[in-house]
Design a protein around this motif. Structure first.
Motif, short mmCIF file in Angstrom:
data_model
loop_
_atom_site.label_atom_id
_atom_site.label_comp_id
_atom_site.label_asym_id
_atom_site.label_seq_id
_atom_site.Cartn_x
_atom_site.Cartn_y
_atom_site.Cartn_z
N VAL A 217 7.33 13.53 13.03
CA VAL A 217 8.23 13.18 11.92
C VAL A 217 9.37 12.37 12.51
CG1 VAL A 217 9.78 14.05 10.14
CG2 VAL A 217 7.61 15.23 10.60
N ALA A 218 9.49 11.11 12.12
CA ALA A 218 10.53 10.23 12.65
C ALA A 218 11.71 10.19 11.69
CB ALA A 218 9.98 8.83 12.85
N VAL A 219 12.92 10.28 12.24
CA VAL A 219 14.15 10.25 11.46
C VAL A 219 14.99 9.08 11.94
CG1 VAL A 219 16.16 11.58 10.70
CG2 VAL A 219 14.06 12.78 11.33
N ALA A 220 15.43 8.24 11.01
CA ALA A 220 16.16 7.02 11.40
C ALA A 220 17.10 6.62 10.28
CB ALA A 220 15.17 5.90 11.71
N ALA A 221 17.81 5.53 10.48
CA ALA A 221 18.71 4.98 9.46
C ALA A 221 18.72 3.46 9.59
CB ALA A 221 20.13 5.53 9.63
N ASP A 222 19.24 2.80 8.57
CA ASP A 222 19.33 1.34 8.64
C ASP A 222 20.60 0.92 9.37
OD1 ASP A 222 18.52 -1.46 7.75
OD2 ASP A 222 20.55 -1.29 6.92
N LYS A 223 21.74 1.40 8.93
CA LYS A 223 23.00 1.05 9.58
C LYS A 223 24.03 2.13 9.28
CE LYS A 223 25.38 -2.38 8.07
NZ LYS A 223 25.80 -3.73 7.62
N GLY A 224 25.18 2.03 9.94
CA GLY A 224 26.21 3.04 9.75
C GLY A 224 25.88 4.31 10.51
N SER A 225 26.55 5.40 10.17
CA SER A 225 26.35 6.69 10.83
C SER A 225 26.15 7.77 9.77
CB SER A 225 27.56 7.02 11.71
OG SER A 225 27.75 6.04 12.71
N PRO A 226 25.00 7.77 9.12
CA PRO A 226 24.78 8.74 8.04
C PRO A 226 24.44 10.13 8.50
CG PRO A 226 22.85 7.36 8.29
CD PRO A 226 23.87 6.82 9.26
N ALA B 285 2.97 22.11 18.82
CA ALA B 285 4.26 21.88 18.16
C ALA B 285 4.26 20.58 17.38
CB ALA B 285 5.39 21.86 19.19
N ASP B 286 5.03 20.57 16.29
CA ASP B 286 5.36 19.33 15.62
C ASP B 286 6.57 18.73 16.31
OD1 ASP B 286 3.39 19.42 13.50
OD2 ASP B 286 4.56 21.04 12.61
N VAL B 287 6.73 17.42 16.19
CA VAL B 287 7.82 16.72 16.86
C VAL B 287 8.71 16.04 15.81
CG1 VAL B 287 8.47 14.88 18.48
CG2 VAL B 287 6.45 16.31 18.92
N VAL B 288 10.01 16.26 15.91
CA VAL B 288 10.99 15.56 15.09
C VAL B 288 11.71 14.58 16.01
CG1 VAL B 288 13.01 15.76 13.61
CG2 VAL B 288 11.29 17.58 13.60
N ALA B 289 11.53 13.30 15.76
CA ALA B 289 12.07 12.26 16.64
C ALA B 289 13.30 11.61 16.03
CB ALA B 289 11.02 11.20 16.91
N ASP B 290 14.40 11.64 16.76
CA ASP B 290 15.63 10.94 16.38
C ASP B 290 15.52 9.50 16.87
OD1 ASP B 290 18.16 9.85 16.16
OD2 ASP B 290 19.17 11.41 17.32
N CYS B 291 15.28 8.58 15.94
CA CYS B 291 15.03 7.18 16.31
C CYS B 291 16.24 6.28 16.08
CB CYS B 291 13.82 6.64 15.54
SG CYS B 291 12.28 7.51 15.93
N GLY B 292 17.38 6.84 15.72
CA GLY B 292 18.59 6.05 15.58
C GLY B 292 18.50 5.02 14.47
N ARG B 293 19.10 3.87 14.72
CA ARG B 293 19.11 2.79 13.72
C ARG B 293 17.87 1.91 13.87
NH1 ARG B 293 25.35 0.55 14.16
NH2 ARG B 293 26.39 2.56 13.91
N LEU B 294 17.34 1.49 12.72
CA LEU B 294 16.19 0.59 12.71
C LEU B 294 16.63 -0.77 12.20
CD1 LEU B 294 13.29 2.75 11.22
CD2 LEU B 294 13.77 2.25 13.61
N HIS C 140 2.83 5.74 14.62
CA HIS C 140 2.07 6.97 14.84
C HIS C 140 2.68 8.18 14.13
CE1 HIS C 140 -0.53 5.03 17.81
NE2 HIS C 140 0.56 4.45 18.27
N ALA C 141 3.80 7.98 13.44
CA ALA C 141 4.43 9.10 12.74
C ALA C 141 3.67 9.44 11.47
CB ALA C 141 5.88 8.74 12.40
N ALA C 142 3.68 10.72 11.12
CA ALA C 142 3.12 11.13 9.83
C ALA C 142 4.07 10.78 8.71
CB ALA C 142 2.87 12.64 9.84
N VAL C 143 5.38 10.91 8.98
CA VAL C 143 6.41 10.61 7.99
C VAL C 143 7.56 9.91 8.69
CG1 VAL C 143 7.97 11.56 6.24
CG2 VAL C 143 5.81 12.72 6.72
N LEU C 144 8.10 8.88 8.05
CA LEU C 144 9.32 8.23 8.50
C LEU C 144 10.40 8.48 7.46
CD1 LEU C 144 11.17 6.36 10.10
CD2 LEU C 144 10.04 4.40 9.01
N LEU C 145 11.46 9.17 7.87
CA LEU C 145 12.57 9.49 6.99
C LEU C 145 13.74 8.57 7.30
CD1 LEU C 145 12.65 13.39 7.38
CD2 LEU C 145 11.49 12.08 5.60
#
Length: 260
Positions: A4-13, A119-128, A140-145
């Motif tokens: 599960v990948a976690v990211a943002a577009d810009k800023g610091s949400p 284990a499942d993996v939660v990846a902090d991918c920062g800004r995209l 390769h992520a199942a979900v991109l948040l």
């Protein structure tokens, strides 16, 4: 298991806070992997077992040094550290300069994290941004948040990034991740905000949906230190993370079952 990948577009949400909170309350074993190419701060922000500092060189950097000729998912565990409180983490690079040395390893890392045993993996991918080096990992992520605050500008930027990503992350036999948005919002406004942003995504005809909300709880975010009990464990932040984690876990478990 699932990535599960976690990211943002810009800023610091609140990408790092969201990723760590999800990993800590995940219904089952979870690994939080710091995959922000701009450099992360877990090694300096959170204590290891017994309150000892984490080793910033034992994680993604040490893993990359052994991965030039292939990366076996089970070998990732050799580079994992444990936070005070029990959460397992793969510490990322400290600077963008270190990240540049990873080169073509992002795709192999994504493949390995998506196949981690136990284990499942939660990846902090920062800004995209455009041309982000982590795009091969995201395939390769199942979900991109994408994490966004419930403001017009933050939602608009996240919507536009989802539009840019749609159709780009699946090819060559890889389906690519399901795309979703997570809103950081005051708890009393979460339902209305999720409904309104969902309408925005549908109006844009994007293959994405609002998958949940995270409570805008600055005090709990400051307390976040890898210990999950007491006042922090009952905070609005952790309670909202539990609800989001339960939904995501059920989603990836269903997809895993259908793939068998």
């Amino acid at each position: 298991m699932a990535l599960v990948a976690v990211a943002a577009d810009k800023g610091s949400p609140g990408v790092t806070t969201t990723a760590v909170a999800l990993g800590a309350v995940w219904p089952g074993r979870a690994l939080v992997a710091e995959c922000d190419p701009a450099g992360g701060d877990l090694a300096y922000r959170l204590p290891g077992q017994g309150g000892t500092p984490l080793d910033p060189n034992h994680g993604l950097l040490s893993l990359a040094a052994t991965a030039r000729h292939g990366l076996e998912p089970a070998r990732v565990w050799e580079h994992v550290q444990v936070l005070n409180g029990g959460l397992e983490v793969l510490v990322g690079v400290s600077t963008a300069e270190q990240s540049s040395g990873l080169g073509s390893l992002w795709g192999g890392l994504g493949q390995a994290l998506a196949r981690m045993p136990e284990a499942d993996v939660v990846a902090d991918c920062g800004r995209l941004g455009p041309g982000a080096p982590t795009l091969p990992l995201l395939r390769h992520a199942a979900v991109l948040l994408l994490v966004a605050r419930a403001t017009v500008d933050s939602v608009a930027h996240a919507r536009d990034r989802l539009a840019a990503l749609a159709g780009r992350l699946g090819d060559g036999g890889v389906a690519g991740p399901a795309l979703g948005m997570v809103l950081v919002t005051p708890p009393r406004e979460s339902g209305a905000a999720a409904e309104q942003v969902g309408e925005v995504l549908r109006a844009a005809r994007l293959p994405a949906e609002v998958l949940g909300t995270i409570a805008d709880d600055p005090k709990a975010a400051r307390l976040l230190s890898g210990r999950w009990h007491g006042r922090l464990g009952g905070s609005l932040l952790v309670r909202s993370a539990r609800q989001l984690a339960a939904g995501l876990h059920a989603r990836v478990a269903d997809e895993r079952e259908m793939a068998r």
